[in-house]
Each structure stands twice: as C-alpha cells, then as structure tokens.
Design an enzyme around this catalytic site. Structure first.
Site, PDB file in Angstrom:
ATOM      1  N   ARG A  46     -32.047  -4.990  10.089  1.00  0.00           N
ATOM      2  CA  ARG A  46     -32.855  -4.032   8.417  1.00  0.00           C
ATOM      3  C   ARG A  46     -33.822  -5.195   8.008  1.00  0.00           C
ATOM      4  O   ARG A  46     -35.223  -4.856   7.974  1.00  0.00           O
ATOM      5  CB  ARG A  46     -31.725  -4.018   7.696  1.00  0.00           C
ATOM      6  N   ASP A  87     -33.990   0.597   9.654  1.00  0.00           N
ATOM      7  CA  ASP A  87     -32.918   0.584   9.089  1.00  0.00           C
ATOM      8  C   ASP A  87     -31.855   2.364  10.279  1.00  0.00           C
ATOM      9  O   ASP A  87     -31.968   2.608  10.544  1.00  0.00           O
ATOM     10  CB  ASP A  87     -33.383   2.183   8.252  1.00  0.00           C
ATOM     11  N   LYS A 142     -16.449  -7.186  18.163  1.00  0.00           N
ATOM     12  CA  LYS A 142     -15.771  -6.934  17.569  1.00  0.00           C
ATOM     13  C   LYS A 142     -16.000  -6.623  16.539  1.00  0.00           C
ATOM     14  O   LYS A 142     -17.059  -7.296  16.084  1.00  0.00           O
ATOM     15  CB  LYS A 142     -14.605  -7.764  17.349  1.00  0.00           C
ATOM     16  N   HIS A 172     -14.480 -12.888  23.338  1.00  0.00           N
ATOM     17  CA  HIS A 172     -15.342 -13.825  23.204  1.00  0.00           C
ATOM     18  C   HIS A 172     -14.416 -14.600  24.283  1.00  0.00           C
ATOM     19  O   HIS A 172     -14.447 -15.619  24.796  1.00  0.00           O
ATOM     20  CB  HIS A 172     -15.759 -14.778  22.654  1.00  0.00           C
ATOM     21  N   LYS A 176     -14.297 -17.312  28.374  1.00  0.00           N
ATOM     22  CA  LYS A 176     -13.869 -19.476  27.604  1.00  0.00           C
ATOM     23  C   LYS A 176     -13.443 -19.886  28.910  1.00  0.00           C
ATOM     24  O   LYS A 176     -12.608 -18.885  29.767  1.00  0.00           O
ATOM     25  CB  LYS A 176     -12.886 -19.718  27.053  1.00  0.00           C
ATOM     26  N   GLU A 210      -6.241 -23.204  13.634  1.00  0.00           N
ATOM     27  CA  GLU A 210      -7.460 -22.976  13.018  1.00  0.00           C
ATOM     28  C   GLU A 210      -7.467 -24.387  11.699  1.00  0.00           C
ATOM     29  O   GLU A 210      -6.230 -24.033  10.997  1.00  0.00           O
ATOM     30  CB  GLU A 210      -8.251 -21.749  12.641  1.00  0.00           C
ATOM     31  N   ASP A 229      -7.012  -9.636  13.235  1.00  0.00           N
ATOM     32  CA  ASP A 229      -8.400 -10.655  13.433  1.00  0.00           C
ATOM     33  C   ASP A 229      -8.247 -11.522  14.887  1.00  0.00           C
ATOM     34  O   ASP A 229      -9.344 -11.778  15.826  1.00  0.00           O
ATOM     35  CB  ASP A 229      -8.821 -11.967  12.297  1.00  0.00           C
ATOM     36  N   HIS A 234      -7.871 -11.321  21.229  1.00  0.00           N
ATOM     37  CA  HIS A 234      -7.710 -13.039  21.608  1.00  0.00           C
ATOM     38  C   HIS A 234      -6.294 -12.883  21.863  1.00  0.00           C
ATOM     39  O   HIS A 234      -5.989 -13.427  23.138  1.00  0.00           O
ATOM     40  CB  HIS A 234      -8.227 -14.261  20.499  1.00  0.00           C
ATOM     41  N   LYS A 328      -5.782 -19.996   9.195  1.00  0.00           N
ATOM     42  CA  LYS A 328      -6.016 -20.888   9.359  1.00  0.00           C
ATOM     43  C   LYS A 328      -5.634 -21.862   8.340  1.00  0.00           C
ATOM     44  O   LYS A 328      -4.609 -21.902   7.732  1.00  0.00           O
ATOM     45  CB  LYS A 328      -6.741 -20.209   8.210  1.00  0.00           C
TER      46      LYS A 328
HETATM   47  C1  BG6 Z   1     -12.990 -14.819  15.244  1.00  0.00           C
HETATM   48  C2  BG6 Z   1     -12.410 -14.565  14.783  1.00  0.00           C
HETATM   49  O1  BG6 Z   1     -12.754 -13.775  16.809  1.00  0.00           O
HETATM   50  O2  BG6 Z   1     -12.733 -15.973  16.394  1.00  0.00           O
HETATM   51  C3  BG6 Z   1     -12.467 -15.843  13.928  1.00  0.00           C
HETATM   52  O3  BG6 Z   1     -12.683 -13.203  13.860  1.00  0.00           O
HETATM   53  C4  BG6 Z   1     -12.439 -16.965  14.164  1.00  0.00           C
HETATM   54  O4  BG6 Z   1     -11.734 -15.758  12.869  1.00  0.00           O
HETATM   55  C5  BG6 Z   1     -12.619 -16.934  15.508  1.00  0.00           C
HETATM   56  O5  BG6 Z   1     -12.545 -18.583  13.731  1.00  0.00           O
HETATM   57  C6  BG6 Z   1     -12.339 -18.157  16.595  1.00  0.00           C
HETATM   58  O6  BG6 Z   1     -13.018 -18.021  18.080  1.00  0.00           O
HETATM   59  P1  BG6 Z   1     -13.253 -19.921  18.808  1.00  0.00           P
HETATM   60  O7  BG6 Z   1     -13.467 -19.294  19.535  1.00  0.00           O
HETATM   61  O8  BG6 Z   1     -13.462 -20.793  17.869  1.00  0.00           O
HETATM   62  O9  BG6 Z   1     -11.890 -19.883  18.419  1.00  0.00           O
END
Ligand code: BG6
Length: 479
Positions: A46, A87, A142, A172, A176, A210, A229, A234, A328
């Site tokens: 945007r 937009d 996502k 993602h 890795k 984390e 999340d 993952h 977290k």
């Molecule tokens: C993301 C989540 O998909 O992965 C985040 O939305 C999280 O909340 C992150 O912190 C963790 O990724 P990584 O690669 O740092 O383990």
C-alpha cells in the site's frame, strides 16, 4: 510445466517478513550468484513509494538484517528491484501492476505475504489483470486461515485461479537445513530405520521453545495463540517427518503423500492430554520481562504455551506417545526432537549391580545444530564392587562436520525452490487440511472443557501441569 521464473512479485513488500527474511534471502542468493542475473523483483504494497524509494527501503532492511559478509553485490541486487503501490482491495491498480511486472511468458512467481483478508481480493485482482496464466506460480505465506473452514475458503479462492501444482504454501521450518537433514538421518543410514517403530521406541518429544514474547505482533498473536501459531504448522510438520514411512524418492509427490498419511493418522486428543499456559512477569537470561497481559495491555485467554500428548494411530507407532510442547518466554530458544528408545529386553549386567538407561537420540534443530546419540558405556575400572555403566554421548556438531559451508536463512532455499518450481518443501492442500482438522478438534475440546491457560513465570518451562502431563507416564521432558 517446468520453468524457472524470471520475475518475482512480492506482495507485502514493505512488511516485516519482507524486511527480515525475503529481501535478505534474495540478496544473499544474488551475492552467491544463485539466481539468474535476469531475474527481476517487483515489490508491491500500500505504501506510496517509487522504485528509488523501495530500493532505499530495501537497502536499510539489508543493512539491518543481513550480516555484512553476505551483502556482496548489494548495489547490483538493488538494481533488480522495482515497486508499484497498490490498494489490493480494489480491482483498479492491478493492470498497472501487470504493466510494471511486464511479460510473464518466461515465468512469474508471486509471493503473497499479506493479511488473510486480502487473499481473496488479491487473487481476483491478479486474475483480472491476467497474472494467472500457465507460467505463473502462487506462493502463500501463513496465516492461511484460523481453522479448517477459513483455510478451505482461502484454498478454494486460490484454486479458482491456480492449480495445485503451481501453489506453493510456505512452512519456513521446511526450509531449515537441519529439518531437511532429518530425512537424511532417517533414510540415508541403515541403522535407524529398523529401530524406528513402536517395538523399539518408547516415546518421542518435540520441543520448540522461544524466549521472545509478543514482539510487535499484538493483534495477530492474541487472535492466534500457540496452538495455531506453532503447532498447526511447524510442529506438525516436524512430527510428520519423524513419523512418516520412507517415501519412494525425494520428490514433491512421494514426500507429501507420506506426510499426509501421518497427519491423517493423528488420534483426536482427549481431555487431560493437553496443557495450556500464559506467561506472567519473570526473567530470562537475567533480564526482567513483563507478563503477557502487561504486554498486551489487557487480560486475555490466549495461550502462549501448549503441551500435547499426541498419538499416531498406525502400525508403526501403536502406543508410542509424541509429547509436543512450545511456548513464548521459555528459558531458552531451542527446537529439538528427542527419540527415546526402549530399554534392552534383558540386562546381563543386572546381577553385577549395574543400572541401565535407554538410548536416546537428540536431534538439535536450532540454535545448536547437532545430533547426539546417548549410549551406555562401562565406567573404566576393575569392577571389584560391581560393574558400573554410564550414559555417554556420541555427538555430531553439524557446523563442525561441515565447516566452511554457509548457514543460510530458511527462506533462501524456499525462494529458490519457488523460482525454480520444486514443491517438495512446500505444504500441499491435503496436508494443511489434515493439520487443521486435528487442531480444530483440540480447540473444540478446550471450549467444551472450558479450559483456560494456567499461568507460568516467564523464564520457566511452562505451567507445572505440563511437567505432570509427561511425568504421569514416567517421562521427563528433556532439558
Ligand atoms: C512463526 C511464528 O511462524 O515462527 C512466530 O508465527 C515464531 O511466532 C516463529 O516466533 C519461529 O520461527 P523460528 O524460525 O525463529 O523458530
């Protein structure tokens, strides 16, 4: 159809993911000459920028997020970039965007990293402007919905414009290196596979810890929570890679066929098999950190921690629990998979006073990338007072074993695969749907049981109930 795209169109080009991951990954690929010199990168969002403004924005992002030793050729990388403001919610503007993109006959890869509410209008706009032909791939980041129904809606909208073999859904974690190495460990070595089943494995643990809190993602995270999340995507992908049958070959169909079978074999979680938590003020690494409610500025029932005892109902895994936990503000950032083998069926040393412990395979994904196999060994000595045995680690630190190789951002691999059209490390629709189905049932169970997150102190391993979840079965979390 196989083709290497010569155009990459980034939606959400001024967003957080673009700054932290996408632009740095593309610049690193450019520096290593891994992308064709002809590849053009067009950003859109945007914000009202021109090409020069976007290049300046990208320069700042690279200086902030890409280590200096990977920024070689930054100036020529920036020359690949151009920008078109848009937009996304109205059809006007998409034709202008298509003009900026230029001819797509050689191949266009579109990366959609926008709010889920923009997916549908964006797909419509792209169709309207003709950016949906046979040489166009669509990559989705996502969150792809918040439950099965909304994920199906998004998938249906995308499927209306692009066939599945041109849709690339990102997780993602699959980019890795150490996650991919799981497949090498399992299927390029003879010694694990014969033991990789309920007869020899007692249980599996997967931890994704984390230390960060809400960061700047207040609205997203509070609507999502740890289950959606981290577990929905993952952790279930990690579980699938650990539990799947050997695929016939390492390609997109074979690998994803095996993963989806595991995901569909997940047993519905029952009351007492999950624990949720939310952090309160505490300290991590000696630093005081606020509680979730303080960061959020209000009370909330969103879980920032979840532990689950999962089961894969098939022959191989009958009766083997998979303990999953993520949260977290835990004491350390760590992603690891622990495979606990069973005890030997009979100890020949028992009569000599020796105690045995079962073997354990620890696969460190991050930050430490290592594989440790704990083995029983005799403590040296003359054994006059009996034989003593002790666990010793057989330890492979991957950075040492492969010193000199570049540690890449997960998105480097995924962006390159997208440009070149390899779907192996992307999530297929049936996988996403199987994942959501299992997650939705957990959320329904929580609602029926009126389960609210228990509090835990930031810097601890979650609520004590999470420890009890494993200890009830005589299992301790690996720490
Ligand atoms: C993301 C989540 O998909 O992965 C985040 O939305 C999280 O909340 C992150 O912190 C963790 O990724 P990584 O690669 O740092 O383990």
């Amino acid at each position: 159809m196989s083709f290497t795209a010569d155009r990459l169109l980034l939606f959400g080009a001024t967003g957080d993911l673009s700054q932290r991951m996408l632009l740095p990954s593309l610049c690193a690929l450019h520096a290593d000459e891994l992308i064709d010199p002809g590849l053009k990168i067009i950003g859109t969002a945007r914000s009202d920028l021109d090409d020069a403004g976007f290049r300046q924005f990208a320069r700042e992002a690279l200086e902030k997020y890409l280590p200096a030793n990977r920024r070689g050729g930054m100036a020529s990388f920036l020359n690949r970039l151009s920008y078109q403001p848009l937009d996304a919610t109205t059809l006007e503007g998409y034709e202008e965007l298509a003009r900026k993109v230029g001819p797509t006959d050689k191949g266009l890869a579109i990366f959609l990293s926008t709010a889920p509410s923009l997916f549908e209008p964006t797909i419509k706009g792209l169709q309207h402007a003709g950016l949906d032909g046979e040489t166009v791939r669509m990559c989705l980041e996502k969150p792809l919905g918040i439950d099965l129904a909304s994920s199906c809606e998004i998938n249906d909208a995308v499927a209306g414009a692009y066939p599945e073999d041109r849709i690339f859904r990102i997780d993602h974690y699959l980019g890795k290196e150490t996650v991919q190495n799981l497949l090498a460990l399992r299927f390029a070595n003879i010694m694990f596979e014969p033991l990789w089943n309920a007869a020899h494995i007692d249980h599996v643990q997967i931890t994704v810890g984390e230390t960060v809190g809400l960061e700047s993602r207040v609205a997203y995270y509070d609507d999502s929570g740890a289950l959606r999340d981290m577990v929905q995507n993952h952790m279930l992908q990690l579980l699938a890679l650990v539990a799947m049958e050997p695929p016939g070959q390492f390609d997109a169909t074979a690998v994803r066929d095996e993963k989806v079978k595991v995901l569909r074999s997940l047993r519905k979680v029952e009351t007492g098999e999950t624990v949720t938590g939310q952090y309160r003020a505490g300290a991590i690494g000696g630093q005081a950190v606020p509680g979730y409610d303080e960061e959020l500025g209000q009370e909330s029932d969103t879980e920032t921690f979840v532990a689950i005892k999962a089961h894969v109902d098939n022959w191989r895994w009958k009766g083997v629990p998979f303990y999953l936990r993520t949260g977290k503000r835990l004491p350390r950032r760590v992603t690891e998979i622990i495979v606990h083998f069973r005890c030997v069926p009979h100890s020949i040393f028992a009569g000599k006073g020796a105690t045995m412990q079962p073997n354990k395979l620890v696969i460190g994904i991050q930050p430490e990338e290592n594989i440790t196999l704990s083995l029983m060994s005799k403590v040296p000595g003359l054994d006059r007072e009996g034989i003593r045995l002790r666990q010793v680690p057989l330890n492979i630190a991957l950075p040492d074993a492969f010193s000199g190789t570049v540690r890449r951002i997960a998105y480097e691999r995924l962006l390159l695969d997208l440009i070149e059209g390899d779907q192996t490390l992307f999530v297929r629709r049936d996988e996403v749907e199987a994942q959501w189905e299992w997650i939705d049932a957990i959320r329904m169970l929580w609602a029926d049981d009126d389960l609210k997150p228990k509090t835990y102190t930031a810097g601890s391993w979650g609520p004590s109930a999470a420890i009890a979840l494993a200890e009830r079965d005589g299992v301790s979390w690996h720490e």
